[in-house]
Design a protein around this motif. Structure first.
Motif, PDB file in Angstrom:
ATOM      1  N   VAL A  11       0.513  -1.068   0.010  1.00  0.00           N
ATOM      2  CA  VAL A  11       0.273   0.036   0.035  1.00  0.00           C
ATOM      3  C   VAL A  11       1.150   1.310  -0.136  1.00  0.00           C
ATOM      4  N   SER A  12       1.774   1.258   0.684  1.00  0.00           N
ATOM      5  CA  SER A  12       2.655   2.280   0.482  1.00  0.00           C
ATOM      6  C   SER A  12       2.892   2.642  -0.984  1.00  0.00           C
ATOM      7  N   ARG A  13       3.572   1.460  -1.669  1.00  0.00           N
ATOM      8  CA  ARG A  13       4.321   1.487  -2.849  1.00  0.00           C
ATOM      9  C   ARG A  13       3.143   1.994  -3.444  1.00  0.00           C
ATOM     10  N   LYS A  14       2.120   1.751  -3.724  1.00  0.00           N
ATOM     11  CA  LYS A  14       0.986   2.353  -4.375  1.00  0.00           C
ATOM     12  C   LYS A  14       1.217   3.624  -4.540  1.00  0.00           C
ATOM     13  N   SER A  15       1.135   4.215  -3.141  1.00  0.00           N
ATOM     14  CA  SER A  15       1.313   5.555  -2.544  1.00  0.00           C
ATOM     15  C   SER A  15       2.179   6.463  -3.051  1.00  0.00           C
ATOM     16  N   VAL A  16       3.740   5.778  -3.629  1.00  0.00           N
ATOM     17  CA  VAL A  16       4.464   6.541  -3.829  1.00  0.00           C
ATOM     18  C   VAL A  16       4.306   6.259  -5.179  1.00  0.00           C
ATOM     19  N   LEU A  17       3.531   5.614  -5.901  1.00  0.00           N
ATOM     20  CA  LEU A  17       3.562   4.714  -7.474  1.00  0.00           C
ATOM     21  C   LEU A  17       2.978   6.403  -8.683  1.00  0.00           C
ATOM     22  N   PRO A  18       2.466   7.080  -8.201  1.00  0.00           N
ATOM     23  CA  PRO A  18       1.918   7.718  -8.660  1.00  0.00           C
ATOM     24  C   PRO A  18       3.116  10.045  -9.211  1.00  0.00           C
ATOM     25  N   VAL A  19       3.955   9.272  -7.864  1.00  0.00           N
ATOM     26  CA  VAL A  19       4.713  10.454  -7.828  1.00  0.00           C
ATOM     27  C   VAL A  19       6.129  10.304  -7.906  1.00  0.00           C
ATOM     28  N   VAL A  20       6.139   8.965  -8.157  1.00  0.00           N
ATOM     29  CA  VAL A  20       7.876   9.225  -9.066  1.00  0.00           C
ATOM     30  C   VAL A  20       7.307   8.873 -10.300  1.00  0.00           C
ATOM     31  N   GLU A  21       6.090   8.101 -10.750  1.00  0.00           N
ATOM     32  CA  GLU A  21       6.278   8.077 -12.470  1.00  0.00           C
ATOM     33  C   GLU A  21       5.933  10.100 -12.717  1.00  0.00           C
ATOM     34  N   GLU A  22       5.184  10.728 -12.511  1.00  0.00           N
ATOM     35  CA  GLU A  22       4.910  12.172 -12.161  1.00  0.00           C
ATOM     36  C   GLU A  22       6.204  12.824 -12.488  1.00  0.00           C
ATOM     37  N   LEU A  23       7.301  12.192 -11.686  1.00  0.00           N
ATOM     38  CA  LEU A  23       8.621  13.389 -11.164  1.00  0.00           C
ATOM     39  C   LEU A  23       9.437  12.907 -12.133  1.00  0.00           C
ATOM     40  N   ASN A  24       9.146  11.631 -12.469  1.00  0.00           N
ATOM     41  CA  ASN A  24      10.503  10.578 -13.214  1.00  0.00           C
ATOM     42  C   ASN A  24      11.796  10.447 -12.512  1.00  0.00           C
ATOM     43  N   GLY A  25      11.366   9.296 -11.312  1.00  0.00           N
ATOM     44  CA  GLY A  25      12.606   8.944 -11.051  1.00  0.00           C
ATOM     45  C   GLY A  25      12.482   7.573 -11.206  1.00  0.00           C
ATOM     46  N   LEU A  26      13.586   7.189 -10.004  1.00  0.00           N
ATOM     47  CA  LEU A  26      14.326   5.653 -10.335  1.00  0.00           C
ATOM     48  C   LEU A  26      13.501   5.094  -8.320  1.00  0.00           C
ATOM     49  N   LEU A  27      12.909   4.161  -8.279  1.00  0.00           N
ATOM     50  CA  LEU A  27      12.594   4.002  -7.371  1.00  0.00           C
ATOM     51  C   LEU A  27      12.910   2.034  -7.254  1.00  0.00           C
ATOM     52  N   PHE A  28      13.801   1.911  -5.892  1.00  0.00           N
ATOM     53  CA  PHE A  28      13.590   0.130  -6.336  1.00  0.00           C
ATOM     54  C   PHE A  28      13.388   0.150  -4.577  1.00  0.00           C
ATOM     55  N   TYR A  29      12.018  -1.209  -5.269  1.00  0.00           N
ATOM     56  CA  TYR A  29      11.461  -1.505  -4.376  1.00  0.00           C
ATOM     57  C   TYR A  29      11.763  -3.462  -3.793  1.00  0.00           C
ATOM     58  N   PRO A  30      12.460  -3.291  -2.513  1.00  0.00           N
ATOM     59  CA  PRO A  30      13.246  -5.274  -2.154  1.00  0.00           C
ATOM     60  C   PRO A  30      12.099  -5.876  -1.552  1.00  0.00           C
ATOM     61  N   VAL A  31      11.109  -5.951  -1.436  1.00  0.00           N
ATOM     62  CA  VAL A  31      10.302  -6.922  -0.518  1.00  0.00           C
ATOM     63  C   VAL A  31       9.581  -7.579  -1.440  1.00  0.00           C
ATOM     64  N   GLN A  32       9.026  -9.410  -1.406  1.00  0.00           N
ATOM     65  CA  GLN A  32       8.432  -9.315  -1.855  1.00  0.00           C
ATOM     66  C   GLN A  32       7.062  -8.967  -2.381  1.00  0.00           C
ATOM     67  N   TYR A  33       6.715  -9.179  -3.811  1.00  0.00           N
ATOM     68  CA  TYR A  33       4.745  -8.671  -3.436  1.00  0.00           C
ATOM     69  C   TYR A  33       4.043  -9.231  -4.260  1.00  0.00           C
ATOM     70  N   GLU A  34       3.149  -8.597  -4.664  1.00  0.00           N
ATOM     71  CA  GLU A  34       1.430  -9.151  -4.862  1.00  0.00           C
ATOM     72  C   GLU A  34       1.820  -9.964  -6.853  1.00  0.00           C
ATOM     73  N   GLY A  35       2.777  -8.451  -7.205  1.00  0.00           N
ATOM     74  CA  GLY A  35       2.831  -8.525  -8.784  1.00  0.00           C
ATOM     75  C   GLY A  35       1.318  -7.982  -9.285  1.00  0.00           C
ATOM     76  N   GLU A  36       1.277  -7.943 -10.276  1.00  0.00           N
ATOM     77  CA  GLU A  36       0.189  -7.384 -11.355  1.00  0.00           C
ATOM     78  C   GLU A  36       0.771  -5.703 -10.919  1.00  0.00           C
ATOM     79  N   GLU A  37       1.245  -5.664 -11.413  1.00  0.00           N
ATOM     80  CA  GLU A  37       1.761  -4.176 -11.690  1.00  0.00           C
ATOM     81  C   GLU A  37       3.323  -3.997 -12.160  1.00  0.00           C
ATOM     82  N   SER A  38       3.368  -3.367 -13.453  1.00  0.00           N
ATOM     83  CA  SER A  38       4.645  -3.142 -13.361  1.00  0.00           C
ATOM     84  C   SER A  38       5.209  -1.412 -13.656  1.00  0.00           C
ATOM     85  N   SER A  39       6.100  -0.895 -14.114  1.00  0.00           N
ATOM     86  CA  SER A  39       6.385   0.387 -13.623  1.00  0.00           C
ATOM     87  C   SER A  39       6.982   0.799 -14.615  1.00  0.00           C
ATOM     88  N   GLU A  40       7.088   2.047 -15.082  1.00  0.00           N
ATOM     89  CA  GLU A  40       8.416   2.263 -15.619  1.00  0.00           C
ATOM     90  C   GLU A  40       9.428   2.653 -15.119  1.00  0.00           C
TER      91      GLU A  40
END
Lengths: 534, 439
Positions: free
Chosen positions: B111-140
């Protein structure tokens, strides 16, 4: 299966050898080395065969090796190929002893050692074969434990020796368990006569075997098994009722413990103390601290932390009362916010000073496991103790409030502050002591909770809402109300949980309380008389 | 939750000054590379996330001791989102817009990743996410260095089905996105393998649940039906301790009903008395007990860094190690820390992992990982009982969910799409409704 069979036979031989020649001379060391070397393979099937060979060899160190293997402590030095038994496997340097000679070798780095691994399947086989060994020991309790271990794990090869055991066995309980173990095995082979031996048994293994038999193609067998099952289910219904009631009372006792301190500070003094949960946390951390001070004696540490936890939380309570609450008398909203701030400060203090990670509080031996009422029903010991502790704390508090001078003064000050002061009671001192008492009880709750849940900075947060809920539901200012409310909420929750699920059950309980408060705003046991109007 | 800002005001000021172009270009050349660390240091998640912050600080310290990156020093910028999901987005914005960091390592919960996602995409940042997760997502803009369901959950179920012979399944989880989606995938997978409806029991509990009596007794009853039963646990964080304690007290041991957990690692076990848990399982891509020199070196430097002889390492720490190493390689390859250049350069980068193999960044921004199954030992470590013969590539879109089965993700030109529908042949195929509701 073939492997287990010969393993069992081997172990039985071993017993015979060990009994016949207790002072047998150790085999030359190279034998042992070869036997252990066979264990050092990646394939679990090969390992199983190596164990079989080990047992068949009759080497008298086998028991020690198998125990070490079971604990993952049989290891091999990478360079020398020497087999060692690790004595303590925490940290980077482990003290070890030679597996063959038993001679101590000092410390070795975990980097140099390779573990001889086992998996659950091998572990299960080792357990049941060691159980066969244990059937010979003198200690009745160990024999019963071993017989219970064999339920559902009997192999064809064991039958003859086990029947011999049944005939020789002096203890009735062991005999009954072994007979059941044999019957379960027979049932698995499709023997309809074995159903009789299992009728009325509440053992989960017996039930599992009967269920499997009830699904079989053999009509007569399936019918007999279904009949026996129906009888067992009948008995289990009562069991299940008792179990749910116990679960409910035990959850309720936790609620009572968490809420009873609040019933004093909030109920009697009228102070909304949002830091109540953190006082519980302090109690739990005291239990952890005590165990750090007295390593190796978790039981004693836990008993000592009862008074210590009370003191620590009470002192913290006094500090909160003097520094914050006394200046906010009669301003409940400000008190709420200020104490919420205090709760955050306390949490972060623990995070910074101790660690943000949870601490491990060990359960003493006499508090782990369960008390067996019958084979289908056992009551977990830690919760039984907490239930008893909650009732004791409640009784103690009632005594203080009813029979001591402090209790009298507290009641006087709550009923009419001005009048009490006119009678020469020092109201400020009573305030401090009452708050200390309520806080101290929160500390006691924390000590008890350290046995049930995580000891970490968030411990208090998880209980603060529930505590307020219980106090409001029970009727503010009434200790009996808190007891009845806590226990009944616990039982309601546990009755609802099996069909509603944990999440929904919690919601339903909250809705129930909201509706109840609408109807009776003063809770279950409203205060009567002049105090209620003040 | 009350937000606790930890960025120092002077640093904020300095950042704004640089932003205004007041610093000279010569100094800007020597400016350190900024690495943002977005992990909760307070609140519920501090228990798991604070060690990840320390891991990165250690990696950065080691890198600086070796002369930095591209001849520049690396400067960590630590912020505290305080386990507060919306605050994660604010802090990410602060890191990207004010601190102008070159990369962010962070987040734990989905849920924290989902909250950060739009910000990182809008500002064209890079995020490395280190935890096992449920999939169903792929962001540039996001690189997933933890396991996707096919790198953890599915192999674990395979192990139980084939090696342990489990026929009845309890899917127990905490009530939020990750367990719900994972269990949906597992249910579909089990049914595809012929498991009947009545042999699957699904149970959800709230965060921090501590009263497991009824559920454990239900599991015990469910398991006494004459078929081998296994529990697949997606129970999160703290709630595991009372769960395992109750299992032990009610006498369920691993030989009867094994529990395989996806969220219990060395870190969690260090807060428990492990005696009753021996033999229960966990599926990860790394264990501290992995027997390789690379791993022992990593453990040694971690112990040295923390000064705690008993300090443990775990899977998300390795994921950060891999993420950091890959990012470093990509920056070297691109010769710049520019986000777009690094994003292109990192695909295909392969670095040694700690278990003796290699981790490669795939075009779908997931990495290849070995899958290990370990049994809990009495010293809080895992003994590895099974592993996949080779590494497994992370699959962003599960093959077992109706709507997501047709989607693929490939961020290389010319496709450059995170959810390309191979049936309809267009980008933006949309995830299944199931997943949408799970979120």
């Amino acid at each position: 299966m073939r492997m287990i069979r010969s393993l069992v036979q081997g172990l039985l031989c071993l017993v015979v050898v060990a009994l016949a020649a207790p002072a047998a001379v150790a085999a030359p060391d190279d034998d042992g080395q070869a036997l252990l070397e066979a264990l050092d393979t990646r394939s679990y099937a090969d390992k199983g065969e190596a164990i079989e060979a080990l047992v068949a060899s009759g080497d008298e160190r086998t028991r020690r090796w198998l125990d070490a293997l079971l604990d993952g402590k049989l290891q091999r030095h990478q360079d020398t190929g020497r087999f060692v038994v690790v004595l303590e496997n925490r940290g980077r340097q482990w003290p070890v002893a030679d597996a063959l000679s038993g001679e101590r070798l000092g410390e070795m780095s975990r980097r140099e050692l390779d573990r001889i691994g086992i998996n659950n399947a091998l572990r299960g086989q080792l357990h049941s074969t060691l159980a066969v060994l244990d059937l010979r020991v003198d200690d009745v309790r160990a024999r019963r434990e071993a017989a219970r271990e064999l339920l559902g794990n009997v192999e064809a090869a064991m039958l003859a020796p086990l029947q011999q055991r049944v005939a020789d066995e002096a203890d009735g309980e062991v005999r009954r368990l072994l007979e059941q173990a044999i019957a379960i095995h027979r049932l698995g082979q499709g023997d309809a006569a074995a159903v009789e031996g299992l009728a009325g048994s509440l053992n989960p293994e017996a039930r599992a075997a009967l269920r499997a038999a009830a699904r079989s193609d053999d009509v007569a067998l399936a019918e007999a098994a279904s009949g026996a099952l129906a009888g067992i289910e009948q008995k289990l219904k009562l069991n299940r009722g008792v179990e749910t009631l116990y679960f409910g009372l035990s959850l309720g006792s936790v609620l009572v413990l968490a809420a009873i301190g609040l019933a004093i500070t909030f109920g009697v003094m009228g102070v909304i103390n949002m830091a109540h949960g953190e006082l519980m946390m302090l109690g739990a951390y005291t239990a952890w601290g005590m165990q750090q001070l007295l390593p190796g004696q978790p039981g004693l540490a836990l008993i000592l932390s009862i008074p210590a936890g009370f003191l620590v939380a009470a002192l913290a309570g006094i500090a909160i009362e003097r520094s914050v609450i006394q200046f906010l008398k009669g301003r409940p909203l400000e008190t709420l916010l200020a104490t919420f701030g205090v709760s955050l400060i306390l949490q972060q203090l623990v995070r910074t000073l101790i660690s943000p990670l949870n601490r491990s509080v060990v359960s003493p031996e006499w508090m782990s496991g369960s008390l067996m009422i019958n084979e289908g029903l056992s009551l977990t010991l830690n919760r039984l103790f907490v239930l008893g502790f909650a009732l004791l704390v409640f009784a103690g508090l009632m005594l203080v409030m009813r029979r001591t001078r402090l209790g009298l003064e507290v009641r006087a000050v709550t009923q009419s502050r001005a009048m009490a002061r006119a009678m020469g009671i020092r109201a400020t001192r009573v305030d401090i002591l009452t708050f200390a008492l309520g806080s101290g009880v929160a500390g006691l709750a924390g000590v008890a909770l350290s046995q049930l849940t995580n000891v970490g900075p968030n411990l208090g947060q998880n209980y603060i809402i529930d505590s307020f809920m219980v106090v409001v539901f029970g009727g503010v200012g009434n200790l009996w109300g808190t007891l009845v409310a806590g226990l009944s909420l616990g039982v309601i929750n546990q009755v609802l949980e099996p069909w509603a699920g944990a999440v929904l059950a919690k919601i339903l309980v909250l809705v129930f309380i909201i509706l109840f408060i609408q109807k009776r705003p003063r809770g279950l046991f409203p205060q009567k008389g002049r105090a209620a109007e003040g | 939750m009350i937000p606790i800002p930890t960025v120092h005001p002077t640093r904020w000021l300095a950042a704004s000054l640089i932003g205004l172009g007041l610093s000279s270009p010569a100094i800007a050349q020597e400016d350190p590379i900024k690495v943002g660390i977005l992990h909760s240091l307070s609140g519920t998640m501090a228990i798991s996330e604070s060690t990840l912050k320390d891991t990165l600080l250690m990696l950065i310290e080691r890198q600086n001791a070796e002369g930095g990156l591209l001849g520049r020093q690396i400067e960590p910028v630590v912020v505290d989102p305080a386990s507060d999901w919306p605050l994660f987005a604010e802090k990410a914005r602060e890191l990207l817009a004010q601190e102008e960091v070159d990369v962010i390592f962070g987040n734990w919960t989905s849920v924290s990743r989902k909250s950060v996602l739009p910000v990182v995409e809008e500002l064209n940042g890079l995020l490395f996410y280190p935890v096992q997760y449920e999939g169903e997502e792929s962001s540039e803009n996001v690189f997933y260095t933890g396991a996707a369901p096919n790198q953890q959950a599915i192999p674990a179920v395979d192990y139980l089905m084939n090696e342990v012979g489990a026929e009845r399944w309890v899917l127990a989880g905490t009530d939020y996105v990750y367990p719900r989606t994972t269990n949906k995938i597992l249910e579909a997978y089990l049914k595809a393998h012929g498991v009947a409806d009545e042999d699957i029991m699904v149970n959800y509990t709230p965060f921090g649940h501590s009263d497991w009596q009824n559920i454990v007794s239900d599991i015990k009853r469910f398991g006494s039906q004459g078929k081998k039963t296994a529990v697949v646990s997606t129970i999160n964080g703290d709630a595991n301790v009372p769960f395992y304690r109750e299992l032990g007290n009610q006498g369920i041991d691993a030989a009867d009903i094994p529990v395989v957990a996806f969220s219990v690692g060395e870190q969690e076990l260090s807060g428990i008395d492990t005696a009753p848990l021996v033999g229960h399982l966990a599926a990860w891509n790394y264990f501290m007990s992995v027997d390789t020199d690379a791993n022992y070196d990593f453990i040694d430097s971690w112990i040295e860094y923390t000064g705690d002889e008993m300090a443990v390492t775990n899977d998300p720490m390795e994921a950060h190690y891999l993420g950091f190493t890959m990012w470093k390689e990509a920056v070297r390859k691109a010769g710049t820390t520019d986000v777009d250049a690094v994003k292109d350069a990192i695909i295909g980068v392969s670095v040694p992992n700690l278990s003796g193999g290699h981790a490669a960044m795939m075009p779908n921004h997931h990495i290849t990982k070995p899958v290990l199954i370990g049994e809990i030992q009495d010293n809080g470590q895992f003994s590895i009982v099974w592993e996949t013969p080779s590494t497994v590539a992370g699959d962003a879109w599960s093959d077992y969910l109706p709507g997501s089965r047709d989607l693929i993700s490939d961020w290389r030109a010319p496709l450059e799409c995170g959810n390309y529908n191979v049936v309809e042949g267009r980008c933006g195929g949309g995830a299944s409704e199931d997943v949408a509701t799970a979120e």
